[in-house]
Scaffold this motif. Structure first.
Motif, PDB file in Angstrom:
ATOM      1  N   UNK A  77      72.911  14.939 -29.848  1.00  0.00           N
ATOM      2  CA  UNK A  77      73.152  16.378 -29.819  1.00  0.00           C
ATOM      3  C   UNK A  77      71.860  17.116 -29.487  1.00  0.00           C
ATOM      4  N   UNK A  78      70.765  16.682 -30.098  1.00  0.00           N
ATOM      5  CA  UNK A  78      69.460  17.309 -29.852  1.00  0.00           C
ATOM      6  C   UNK A  78      69.096  17.205 -28.380  1.00  0.00           C
ATOM      7  N   UNK A  79      69.240  16.002 -27.826  1.00  0.00           N
ATOM      8  CA  UNK A  79      68.881  15.768 -26.429  1.00  0.00           C
ATOM      9  C   UNK A  79      69.776  16.570 -25.494  1.00  0.00           C
ATOM     10  N   UNK A  80      71.068  16.591 -25.796  1.00  0.00           N
ATOM     11  CA  UNK A  80      72.017  17.335 -24.961  1.00  0.00           C
ATOM     12  C   UNK A  80      71.643  18.810 -24.927  1.00  0.00           C
ATOM     13  N   UNK A  81      71.361  19.397 -26.084  1.00  0.00           N
ATOM     14  CA  UNK A  81      71.030  20.823 -26.131  1.00  0.00           C
ATOM     15  C   UNK A  81      69.687  21.110 -25.459  1.00  0.00           C
ATOM     16  N   UNK A 141      73.075  16.358 -16.675  1.00  0.00           N
ATOM     17  CA  UNK A 141      72.077  17.381 -16.979  1.00  0.00           C
ATOM     18  C   UNK A 141      70.685  16.912 -16.563  1.00  0.00           C
ATOM     19  N   UNK A 142      70.396  15.651 -16.832  1.00  0.00           N
ATOM     20  CA  UNK A 142      69.096  15.092 -16.486  1.00  0.00           C
ATOM     21  C   UNK A 142      68.884  15.093 -14.972  1.00  0.00           C
ATOM     22  N   UNK A 143      69.928  14.786 -14.223  1.00  0.00           N
ATOM     23  CA  UNK A 143      69.815  14.787 -12.753  1.00  0.00           C
ATOM     24  C   UNK A 143      69.462  16.186 -12.252  1.00  0.00           C
ATOM     25  N   UNK A 144      70.081  17.206 -12.816  1.00  0.00           N
ATOM     26  CA  UNK A 144      69.799  18.587 -12.395  1.00  0.00           C
ATOM     27  C   UNK A 144      68.340  18.943 -12.657  1.00  0.00           C
ATOM     28  N   UNK A 145      67.815  18.483 -13.771  1.00  0.00           N
ATOM     29  CA  UNK A 145      66.416  18.796 -14.108  1.00  0.00           C
ATOM     30  C   UNK A 145      65.454  18.048 -13.196  1.00  0.00           C
ATOM     31  N   UNK A 146      65.748  16.776 -12.939  1.00  0.00           N
ATOM     32  CA  UNK A 146      64.880  15.988 -12.060  1.00  0.00           C
ATOM     33  C   UNK A 146      64.869  16.588 -10.657  1.00  0.00           C
TER      34      UNK A 146
END
Length: 389
Positions: A330-334, A373-378
């Motif tokens: 949950x922490x990582x997702x947020x 979400x990680x792909x969007x940030x990268x």
């Protein structure tokens, strides 16, 4: 009596209210008695009386707060000090209801007193003794010296009472430790509800149950706009203290085993996973909200965000227990979602190092929503870096 106050209170003068509350507060004087005879019954009576008492105080808050707020906050503090779970939780719940309902009308001194009480309770209820407990040791309990003049910090400077542990007193000691754990978590939840709204933490349940979609609203809906930056950063500090304590305890398998074998917390080893994750979620919520506000001190908040985020990612990647990883998801997702919602200017101001730290999650096997979400940030980090070249 409380029904009469609610019905006819609008006709009372301030002097009448002051005289009436002096009498009403005497109901709770039994909380401060040191004898243990009939303790359960006394605390039960006080718990039942707190709801109508706070109902009246909240209803006529505008009239009463100027002269009686210190006494009411002192009462909350006294109730929490008694090491009675029901009484402490009732006091915290009534405090939360009062602040949630009336916080938008608080002036600066009232907010200062409110934050002071929150910080005091969080620090005094810290279950730090879990880290050092051993048989035949002494465990400090919550301070029991009555608070005077509404100063919630007066108990901090008084000597703590100790309970010497013998084989026959383990249950009593564990009961006191359990109350501290409960009070700490309740106060963390209350603080989150006050700052971000009562539904702020419910997103975590949806994520863990696979119900959360990729896009969701994590904007502050509580009293965040009414709390000044100084007070918010004070909350961040005390939440980080609680978070690091919980992390240290959860990572100390030997100490958890010692407590478990001694009979603390039932069939499985004790843990502070909720305390560990909910505190860091509160920290991220406050820091991202302050960062999005785009004030002049954006560099300071950016530095804090970088430091806390890198520490959180490093800790998460080092977790080996599935139960703990699931709680941290949950922490990582947020964290990732809040990052995707930043404007280009604020995202770039965090620096390439921020995106690089989050990109370390590629090393870990994550569910689809996290990977998206990680792909969007990268992609955003690469584009930002390429544009700046």
């Amino acid at each position: 009596m409380f029904d009469i106050m609610r019905t006819h209170g609008e006709r009372f003068t301030v002097d009448w209210w002051e005289d009436l509350f002096k009498v009403t507060l005497r109901i709770f004087d039994v909380v401060k008695l040191n004898d243990t005879v009939g303790e359960t019954e006394r605390f039960r009576t006080c718990s039942l009386a707190l709801y109508p008492f706070f109902g009246v105080f909240t209803q006529f808050f505008d009239v009463l707060s100027g002269t009686l707020l210190d006494s009411v906050y002192s009462l909350i503090h006294s109730c929490i000090q008694q090491e009675d779970e029901e009484l402490a939780c009732t006091a915290i719940k009534n405090f939360e209801n009062l602040v949630v309902m009336k916080g938008s009308t608080f002036d600066s001194p009232t907010w200062a007193a409110t934050i002071k009480l929150i910080l005091t309770i969080l620090r005094e209820s810290s279950p730090s003794a879990l880290l050092t407990w051993e048989k035949d040791a002494a465990i400090p309990t919550l301070p029991t010296k009555p608070v005077e003049n509404g100063d919630v910090n007066s108990a901090e400077s008084s000597p703590s009472h100790n309970k010497a542990l013998t084989n026959g007193q383990s249950d009593s000691c564990f009961s006191a430790l359990m109350v501290k754990c409960v009070v700490q978590l309740e106060m963390i939840d209350t603080t989150n509800s006050i700052v971000f709204g009562e539904n702020a933490m419910k997103l975590g349940d949806k994520i863990l149950n696979g119900e959360a979609v990729e896009d969701h609203n994590v904007e502050a809906k509580g009293l965040y706009p009414f709390v000044c930056k100084e007070h918010l950063l004070q909350i961040v500090e005390v939440m980080m203290e609680s978070h690091l304590l919980a992390r240290q305890f959860n990572g100390n398998n030997m100490q958890r085993t010692i407590l478990w074998k001694a009979g603390f917390r039932g069939r499985s080893k004790p843990n502070l996973l909720k305390q560990e994750t909910q505190t860091i979620r509160c920290v991220f919520g406050i820091l991202f909200a302050l960062y999005n506000a785009g004030r002049n001190d954006i560099e300071e908040i950016a530095e804090r965000l970088n430091r806390v985020s890198e520490d959180a990612i490093t800790h998460y990647l080092g977790i080996r227990l599935e139960q703990q990883r699931l709680a941290w998801r949950v922490v990582i997702h947020e964290l990732l979602y809040r990052t995707t919602q930043l404007s280009d200017e604020l995202f770039n101001a965090l620096g390439v190092g921020f995106g690089t730290a989050l990109a370390r999650l590629i090393e870990s096997e994550e569910p689809l929503d996290v990977r998206r979400l990680l792909r969007r940030i990268v992609e955003r980090t690469i584009f930002s870096h390429a544009s700046g070249s």
